[in-house]
Every structure is written in structure tokens, then in C-alpha cells.
Design an enzyme around this catalytic site. Structure first.
Site, PDB file in Angstrom:
ATOM      1  N   GLY B 473      23.809 -36.730  -4.495  1.00  0.00           N
ATOM      2  CA  GLY B 473      24.873 -36.518  -5.484  1.00  0.00           C
ATOM      3  C   GLY B 473      24.525 -37.237  -6.776  1.00  0.00           C
ATOM      4  O   GLY B 473      23.553 -38.007  -6.839  1.00  0.00           O
ATOM      5  N   SER B 477      28.680 -40.835  -8.288  1.00  0.00           N
ATOM      6  CA  SER B 477      29.534 -39.981  -7.467  1.00  0.00           C
ATOM      7  C   SER B 477      30.139 -40.759  -6.302  1.00  0.00           C
ATOM      8  O   SER B 477      31.092 -40.315  -5.683  1.00  0.00           O
ATOM      9  CB  SER B 477      28.728 -38.793  -6.932  1.00  0.00           C
ATOM     10  OG  SER B 477      27.633 -39.256  -6.173  1.00  0.00           O
ATOM     11  N   SER B 547      18.443 -37.832  -5.228  1.00  0.00           N
ATOM     12  CA  SER B 547      17.588 -36.714  -4.752  1.00  0.00           C
ATOM     13  C   SER B 547      17.998 -35.369  -5.340  1.00  0.00           C
ATOM     14  O   SER B 547      18.562 -34.531  -4.658  1.00  0.00           O
ATOM     15  CB  SER B 547      17.544 -36.649  -3.221  1.00  0.00           C
ATOM     16  OG  SER B 547      18.808 -36.879  -2.641  1.00  0.00           O
TER      17      SER B 547
END
Lengths: 302, 638
Positions: B473, B477, B547
Site C-alpha cells: 500500500g 496507508s 512494493s
């Protein structure tokens, strides 16, 4: 095959068999477009070889425009029976209801509705992820540019400017759901190769390829055969009996015959070696506008 | 519509004579060659000339060309022979070649398949496509311009693709007054460049494609030239391959099982020859068996040789599937999961070391990544350059790491056994082509150390099912907050856990990595491998990493067994994250102080099918964690 190991035709044959097998090994739901002509005859013969002793593990699909020569349909049904294969026939029923014909709607619209749209309907209905076609690169300019494994988008479109690189015999067979690959096992065959191979292998073909006395009318320099009563005759136009044959076969109102005495395979080949006109000169649809084959292919035509 | 003027076969050419001619025709040998060189050097015109002079252009095609001229499409108001070859509308309009076109012609001595390849650098991948199945090349040079960068690039690619014999056609000699000095100058330039390359034969021919000088007929303008015309050279150049003399190889393409009585292995023989009764070894497994029958539609064969597409039955019932290779037992192919190869990159997106691609070599498909880019090849001067990525059309010498043992021969020995393509896993585009130099180690000699105490035993002791929870995310987040809260609760329930946090790992294990795309890929790879070791140790591992790329998350997933990896998408809108901005990073990114910041000037590719999606914009961390716990219970992890 009755030739030596280094022979050109034997190389072509092996290359085509490799392509046919690759599709069966890599795709889940392939189909072979069978259009009854000489190229389809060779492609089907190669498929019988590729999977022997098994039968070709995919169905044949014929997109019937309802305007094919009657002899073609007879030959189609005999062939399927002789070889014991599955054949699906698809007709664009919507087009039939709308009474789309090459005479009233012009060859471009007719071809789009009864061939291109019909083909897309059939491919979508069965969810085929690969479809074999008998096109050859020597036929026409845009075909000369096409890959053996030719990617089609979900809308069956071809993007000639962005084709996947195709190296050695490593074919990229990956597609997402809805996308597909058109596969051309005869890419590297020429018209002469096809005829030589038919001769050497004694492959049955539609009798229309051989010269015989047939009823024809001449329109814009093209000899159209009067295959049934649906061909509207102009005022004063009278079919004449002429010794003709066909170099390619399609829908009878759009396929020109040639004056010829060739009633044997050697005769056809001899004529071919001497001819000064290309194979598709008898095809009306290729000439309805510039670059027309490329445009048709982008829209999903084979 | 041109008038039909069918010429009847010559008189006296009866069917017997035709049969003889056909037999001769069918037994002609075949030369597959390409034309290449820089843009505007006249490749398409040259082929047009070959076809035209060989009388292989039909009347209706000439008529179509003449009609193009009338419409103003021909460049000079003359029939443009290049238009015979350039088949795409865009090509004819722009007067360039975009993609390779294949043409077919024959002389009394040989059949030819010619690949006319594009000269523009941006279409180099199409040139490589055309060259990959050729045995010979005509490299064109414009006599006025001499050897250009693109000439050298093509020359380099011909060399990489293993074409041993080439003709250097110095074209447009008419425009340099047919000067032998100019010709000699270009040839000597070219020889300087090629002396370190591995061509076996280079024949230089001065030609003028537009006028036909030295194409089919010897030029009356260049009496100083005593070599063959281009056509004579094409008819006589010896490219006979020794494929049949090489050790036997047949990659298994398809297993033919029509019924329980027949089990055949179909494939194309890539080297050597084979007879019933011959012993073969099945690679990579290494089992031996004997050929029973060679089955074809035309009957059983006593011998089959390189190039034949056959079906074999074997004496023993052994497990063989597509991708296995049958080989001569006294000359096995190599087997390795680490290889060194030259790679030509063919995609707009650069090659990133560590990223997983699909590798296809013959009938074998595997996952592969470039572990090291040893050097990039400067095609202009053949120098080796350092580099971290390969851009479109660049060539690099790489080590590749493959997910399973690959069976191959060096490309120089066998194209079919040593040439591979790389495919992007998401777009399915063909992104690279590789030519194997050698195996880096013999995988057959390296076995996984089988350990007595394994993952399941360790997990049993902890009364849990080990897994990796991969939190992805945007920054802000709430990934780390949720992951760390989850770890606390799991710990309180007596579970054994470990948390790998992006920022923390960057201070230690990955402190040598920056934020370029290539470094991000490597960052994820190391973390994924570490998480895998911890899962192997029986732990429940939480990985909290932005990621941003789908392909890297996919790579991480592929390291684990099924049901061992859960992708948790911590989904909060960018506005919310930016407003939270717990570390003040968004502010800096907006101010341009941080480059490549995800969500601002670097993409975040949302998961398409996360195992769990947390609505982190709407709900509190506590709520999200109880959702996670109940999901883990339901799935039987705790």
C-alpha cells in the site's frame, strides 16, 4: 514424401508440422479455419500428418457466407466424412435475415458482415484461443509482413506496427482471456509450392480448380460463373459456356475464373509457371480500396 | 484490371517433362537470407530489383505500382521497386520499412526466402526477428555515406545471431561515379570493424540496385570489379549445415496418446540422425531408453535426421513430457539452472535485473531472472560498458538464474537448443531474445541438501501454520501500524511471529540499495527471500513494504508454496495518505526534495486480486486487525 532429405518441400512440411503441434501443446481451445480451397486442403493434410496416428485434436470451422460455389460445399462434406473429423459451420444469421448480398450491398460491406463479423461471432461463441488459417506470405503485401503466430486483441484486431518479435522457432503463445492468436502454418509456402505438394502427395481438391466448360458472364474484365439462379443478370447479359478454371476459390460472385485448358495438376503447374498475373488478381475484394487487405485484417478478417 | 494474357506452357513440355521439372524443383536447395543495413541504403529497392529482374513480378502488381505513381505515392515519379516489398500502408506512405517482409523467389539453381528487414534503429527487434532463421545476409551500405552506426549495429546483431557468411553490398555506386577508390575505402573501413567478429566469409560487391548494375547482370560501368554479381553469389554461397553430423537431439514437443495402446513422443529433430534400436538419454532426468519405432503418416521410417518432424515410440515406459529432450547418450546436452547469455532487449520498458520473466527455449518454459548484467555491448565500437539495466535495442552479456534445470546446447553449436526468448509476465510481450554461451554450473551436480528437520516439523512444535502476510500500500496507508498491532496480538495468543519492515530493512540488509526501479526490484527480492527463510523456520511473517509493482509482488508470491502467501492490500486513498503524512515525506516529495516517490512521481500498481483488502481509509487499525485475525483463523493459520 517422394523426395530426398534435403528437399525444399520436405523442409516446409516439417516446419508446418512443428507449428501445428506447437499450438496443440500450448493452447487450450484451438480451431482450424477450413475454407475448402487448395491451401486449406494442404493445411488439413499437414494436420493429419502432424498428429498421426491420432486425429487432429481440434475441430474444423467453416464460415459459410451462403454464397460459396455449390461444388465447394459438396467437397467440404465429403472431405470431413472421408477423414472422420469434426466440422462446425457458422453462418451470420443476422446477415441472412438482413438479406446481405454482394450485389445489393457491395463487396466491402458484404465481406465485412458475412465473413469478418461471422468469423468473430464464431470465435467468440466458442472461446477459441488459437485459430489456424491457411494464408501465405506470398499472397499479398500485408500478409508478407505477418508473423506465424499473430496476436489478436479481444476485439480480434491486428496491430501491424506493433507485432511481437518472433525468433527462431520460439513462438510466444501467451494470451489473456478473450485475446487470441491466429496461426499460419503455411506462411512460407508459395502458390507453386502448394500445387507441387498437392501433386506429390496426391491431395484431393475441389474440381473447380480444373478446367471445364462452365457458364460465365464477363463483368469489368472478370469472369463470373453463374453457379445458381441468385446471380442477377443485367439486361441483355447472357451466360456463355467457356472453358475455364479457378486459381483461387471464394464466394462465387466475387471470384473470377480464368480461361484455361488445364485439366490436370501438371497442366495447372505448367500454366502457373508461365503466367504473368498474380494469384489474387481474380479476387474482387482485394481491390475495393487501397491497402484493403491490411485494413480488413486489422478489423479481424483472416 | 490488366488484360488476362495467359501464356500457354511451351510446346513440347508434355506431362512427362513437367514431372521431371517438378521433381527437380522440389529437390532444389533453399537459401534463407536477409537484407539489412541502415535506413535508405536501398534494401527494399534491392529486393524489388531481384524480383523484377528474375521476372517474378506479375503484370497486375506492376500495374498497381504504376497507379501508385500516378497518385503521387512513388518518390520520384518512377516506378518505385521498393513498393513491391513494403506492404503496409504506413510504410508506403512514409517510404520506410517498419517490419520484416518475407519474399520468395527462385533461380534455376536455388530457392530463396528473403527477409527484408527495417533499417531504423527503433525497429531493430524486427531486424533480429528476420535474421533469426537465416543462414546468410546481405548488408547494404550507401556508397555515398559509407559505414554508419546502424550498419555496425546490424553487423553486430548478425554476428550475435550466428550468421557466418555475409555479402557487403556497396549500393548506389552510380551516385559515386562507379569509383573503385570509394569502394575500396568502404571495404577497408568495414574490415577494420569486423576483424574481431566471428564471420567466416565476407564478400564485398559494388552494386546499383536502382539501375541493376551487378545484381543479375555484370555491370558495364565497373570493369575494375572481377568478383561475382550478387545473384551469382546468392546461387553459389555454401551454407550447408552440419546439423545431421551433430549429436542427436530431439526436444519433446507433444505427447501423442490417442488411446491406451499408443504413446508416442512428437518433436522436430534439431541435430543428428536416429534409427530404431538407437539408445537415447532423456534429459534432464538422465534416464536411458531405446527407440522402438519412428512413426509417420507415410509409414515407419528406418532413419530420421535433423529437421524432420517425427513421432517416436520408446522401449521403456518412462515418464516423459513436453520440454524434455532426447539426446545421444555419449554426447549429452548441458543441464543447468544458471546460464551466461547475450541478450538483445526488445521492449520499451527496460530490463531490470532480479525481475522475473518467462523464458521460452524450444519446448521448455520456465521463470528466469537476470542475476547479473556483466556488461553492455556498445555496438558502435564493440566496447564493453558497465550498466545496470538494458534499454530497448541494447545488447548485454548476462548471467541468468532459472527456476528449473534447463536442457540446452551453446547457441553457437545449435540455434534451436541455445536460443531463447523472454516474455513479460504481465503484458505477455516478447521483451528479449537470448543466445546461450554456456552453463555456469552443472545443476546435475548440485542437489538441495535434504534436511531431516523441515518446515512442517518446526510448525508443528509451534502449533501454527507458517505463512507470509505481505502488506502492500501507499506510504502512510497504515501498513506498519496494522502489521505491528497484529504482531502484538498474535504474540499475546502465543504465536511465533516476525515483522520485516521496509524502512528497517533498508537500514541494514538493504542499505546498499537506492530508489531506482532496478534497486526497488532487488530490495523486494531480498526481503521476499528472507521472508521465505522465516516461513521455513515455521514463523508467521509480516512484511510491510510499499512494493508498488505487480510483477515484484508476483515474484515474491512465487517463492512460496500455495496457501503460504497472503497479499494484504492496505487500501487508503492517496489524499488520505498525503494528509496523514506521518513522516513528512509527501511534503518533501511535492517540494521535489525526494525523487521517485510512490504515488507522486512513481507509479503504484494496485493489486488486482489481493487475498485480503483492508479499507484503511475508513476504518481504525484495531478494527482492521480483528478483521485480519478472524480471517487467519478461518483459513486455519492460527
Amino acid at each position: 514424401m517422394k523426395t530426398t532429405a534435403s528437399s525444399y518441400l520436405r523442409q516446409l512440411e516439417a516446419e508446418s508440422i512443428h507449428i501445428l503441434r506447437e499450438v496443440v501443446a500450448e493452447f487450450t481451445n484451438p480451431v482450424m479455419l477450413y475454407s475448402i480451397g487448395k491451401d486449406s486442403a494442404v493445411m488439413l493434410h499437414l494436420a493429419m500428418k502432424a498428429f498421426h496416428p491420432a486425429k487432429p485434436p481440434f475441430p474444423l470451422l467453416h464460415v459459410d457466407t451462403t454464397w460459396k460455389f455449390r461444388e465447394m460445399i459438396t467437397f467440404r462434406d465429403e472431405t470431413v466424412k472421408r477423414l472422420g473429423l469434426d466440422l462446425m459451420v457458422h453462418v451470420n444469421e443476422e446477415g441472412v435475415r438482413e438479406k446481405i448480398s454482394p450485389f445489393t450491398h457491395g463487396s466491402a460491406l458484404y465481406t465485412d458482415v458475412m465473413k469478418t463479423q461471422a468469423l468473430k461471432q464464431a470465435l467468440d461463441a466458442h472461446g477459441f484461443d488459437a485459430a489456424f488459417g491457411g494464408a501465405r506470405r506470398d499472397e499479398e503485401g500485408s500478409r508478407a509482413k505477418e508473423r506465424v503466430f499473430s496476436f489478436r486483441s479481444e476485439a480480434h484486431g491486428w496491430d501491424p506496427k506493433n507485432q511481437r518479435p518472433e525468433l527462431w522457432h520460439n513462438y510466444n503463445t501467451r494470451v489473456r482471456k478473450g485475446e487470441s492468436i491466429r496461426v499460419f502454418p503455411l506462411s512460407n509456402w508459395t502458390e507453386l509450392d502448394i500445387w507441387s505438394y498437392i501433386h506429390l502427395e496426391e491431395i484431393p481438391i475441389v474440381p473447380l480448380y480444373f478446367a471445364a466448360t462452365r457458364p460465365v458472364v464477363e463483368r469489368d474484365g472478370v469472369l463470373i460463373m453463374v453457379d445458381d439462379e441468385r446471380l442477377p443478370l443485367d439486361k441483355g447479359e447472357k451466360p456463355e459456356m467457356r472453358q475455364v478454371r479457378f486459381r483461387t476459390l471464394g464466394c462465387y460472385p466475387l471470384t473470377g475464373a480464368i480461361d484455361s485448358e488445364a485439366n490436370s495438376l501438371p497442366g495447372i503447374i505448367g500454366e502457373l509457371m508461365a503466367t504473368r498475373l498474380s494469384e489474387r488478381q481474380g479476387r474482387v475484394i482485394d481491390r475495393d480500396q487501397a491497402g484493403s487487405m491490411e485494413r480488413k485484417k486489422q478489423e479481424g478478417y483472416f | 484490371m490488366p488484360k488476362l494474357t495467359l501464356v500457354q506452357p511451351e510446346s513440347g513440355l508434355d506431362s512427362e517433362a513437367l514431372e521431371a521439372m517438378l521433381a527437380e524443383e522440389a529437390n532444389k536447395d533453399l537459401l534463407r537470407f536477409l537484407t539489412c543495413g541502415s535506413v535508405d541504403d536501398g534494401k527494399s529497392t534491392l529486393i524489388g530489383r531481384l524480383l523484377y529482374d528474375s521476372q517474378l513480378v506479375y503484370d497486375d502488381q506492376i500495374a498497381a505500382l504504376e497507379s501508385d505513381v500516378k497518385k503521387g505515392k512513388g518518390a520520384s515519379g518512377e516506378v518505385d521497386l521498393a513498393m513491391l516489398v513494403d506492404g503496409l500502408q504506413a510504410e508506403r506512405e512514409q517510404g520506410i520499412t517498419i517490419d520484416v517482409a518475407y519474399r520468395y523467389f527462385a533461380s534455376p539453381k536455388r530457392k530463396f526466402i528473403v527477409a527484408d528487414t527495417p533499417g531504423h534503429e527503433q525497429y531493430t527487434r524486427n531486424m533480429a526477428t528476420g535474421a533469426s532463421n537465416c543462414d546468410f545476409a546481405i548488408l547494404l551500405v550507401d556508397a555515398r555515406k559509407g559505414v554508419l552506426t546502424q550498419t555496425r549495429r546490424h553487423c553486430c546483431i548478425l554476428n550475435l545471431l550466428g550468421i557466418k557468411k555475409i555479402a557487403l553490398a556497396v549500393n548506389k555506386m552510380d551516385l559515386v561515379n562507379f569509383s573503385s577508390d570509394r569502394f575500396d575505402e568502404i571495404v577497408s573501413d568495414f574490415e577494420k570493424f569486423t576483424k574481431t567478429l566471428s564471420f567466416e566469409e565476407i564478400v564485398a560487391i559494388p552494386v546499383a540496385a536502382a539501375t541493376g548494375d551487378n545484381i543479375l547482370n555484370p555491370s558495364s560501368h565497373m570493369r575494375w570489379y572481377h568478383g561475382p554479381t550478387l545473384m551469382v553469389h546468392l546461387e553459389t554461397v555454401d551454407v550447408a549445415s552440419d546439423r545431421t553430423l551433430r549429436p542427436f537431439r530431439m526436444p519433446v514437443q507433444w505427447v501423442n496418446r490417442p488411446d491406451s495402446d499408443f504413446r508416442g513422443f512428437a518433436g522436430t529433430i534439431s541435430g543428428g540422425e536416429l534409427r530404431p534400436g538407437d539408445e537415447v538419454i532423456v534429459l534432464p532426468a538422465g534416464k536411458r531408453t531405446t527407440i522402438n519405432r519412428i512413426v509417420t503418416y507415410d509409414g515407419e521410417l528406418d532413419v530420421a535426421c535433423a529437421g524432420d518432424a517425427v513421432t517416436l515410440t520408446l522401449a521403456d515406459e518412462i515418464d516423459i513430457s513436453r520440454g524434455d529432450v532426447l539426446a545421444a547418450p555419449d554426447a549429452e546436452a548441458e543441464v543447468s539452472d544458471q546460464i551466461a547469455a547475450n541478450v538483445i532487449w526488445m521492449d520499451q520498458n527496460p530490463m531490470l535485473p532480479g525481475r522475473d520473466y518467462i523464458l521460452k527455449l524450444g519446448n521448455q518454459t520456465a521463470t528466469a531472472s537476470i542475476s547479473t548484467l556483466k556488461y553492455k555491448l556498445n555496438v558502435d565500437n564493440l566496447e564493453h560498458q558497465a550498466g545496470t539495466t538494458l534499454e530497448l535495442n541494447e545488447v548485454g552479456y548476462c548471467n541468468l538464474s532459472i527456476s528449473r534445470a534447463l536442457v540446452f546446447d551453446p547457441y553457437a553449436r545449435d540455434r534451436d537448443m541455445g536460443g531463447f526468448i523472454l516474455i513479460d509476465r504481465l503484458t505477455n510481450a516478447t521483451v528479449g531474445a537470448g543466445m546461450i554461451e554456456f552453463g555456469l554450473r552443472r545443476a546435475t551436480n548440485i542437489h538441495w541438501q535434504a534436511l531431516d528437520i523441515d518446515k512442517s516439523v518446526r510448525a508443528q512444535m509451534k502449533a501454527q501454520k507458517p505463512c507470509a502476510l505481505w502488506f502492500t500500500g501507499l506510504s502512510g496507508s497504515g501498513k506498519s501500524t496494522v502489521a505491528s498491532l497484529l504482531e502484538k496480538q498474535l504474540h499475546a495468543r502465543g504465536q511465533h511471529t516476525y515483522l520485516l519492515d521496509g524502512d528497517n530493512v533498508r537500514h541494514g540488509l538493504n542499505k546498499d540499495l537506492g530508489f531506482t526501479d532496478a534497486d526497488r526490484v532487488e530490495n523486494i527480492r531480498r526481503v521476499a527471500e528472507t521472508a521465505k527463510l522465516f516461513v521455513d523456520a515455521g514463523l508467521i511473517v509480516m512484511v510491510s513494504f510499499i512494493s508498488p509493482f505487480r510483477s515484484e509482488r508476483r515474484m515474491a508470491r512465487d517463492l512460496f508454496q500455495e496457501n503460504e502467501f497472503l497479499e494484504v492490500f492496505v487500501d487508503a486513498p492517496l489524499e488520505v495518505c498525503e494528509q496523514r503524512d506521518p513522516k513528512g515525506l509527501y511534503k518533501k516529495a511535492r517540494a521535489g526534495e525526494i525523487k521517485n516517490f510512490t504515488g507522486i512521481d512513481s507509479a503504484y500498481e494496485q493489486p488486482e486480486r489481493a487475498d485480503l483488502r483492508l479499507e484503511a481509509g475508513k476504518r481504525t487499525p484495531d478494527e482492521l486487525v480483528s478483521e485480519l485475525i478472524s480471517s487467519l483463523e478461518k483459513r486455519g493459520f492460527i
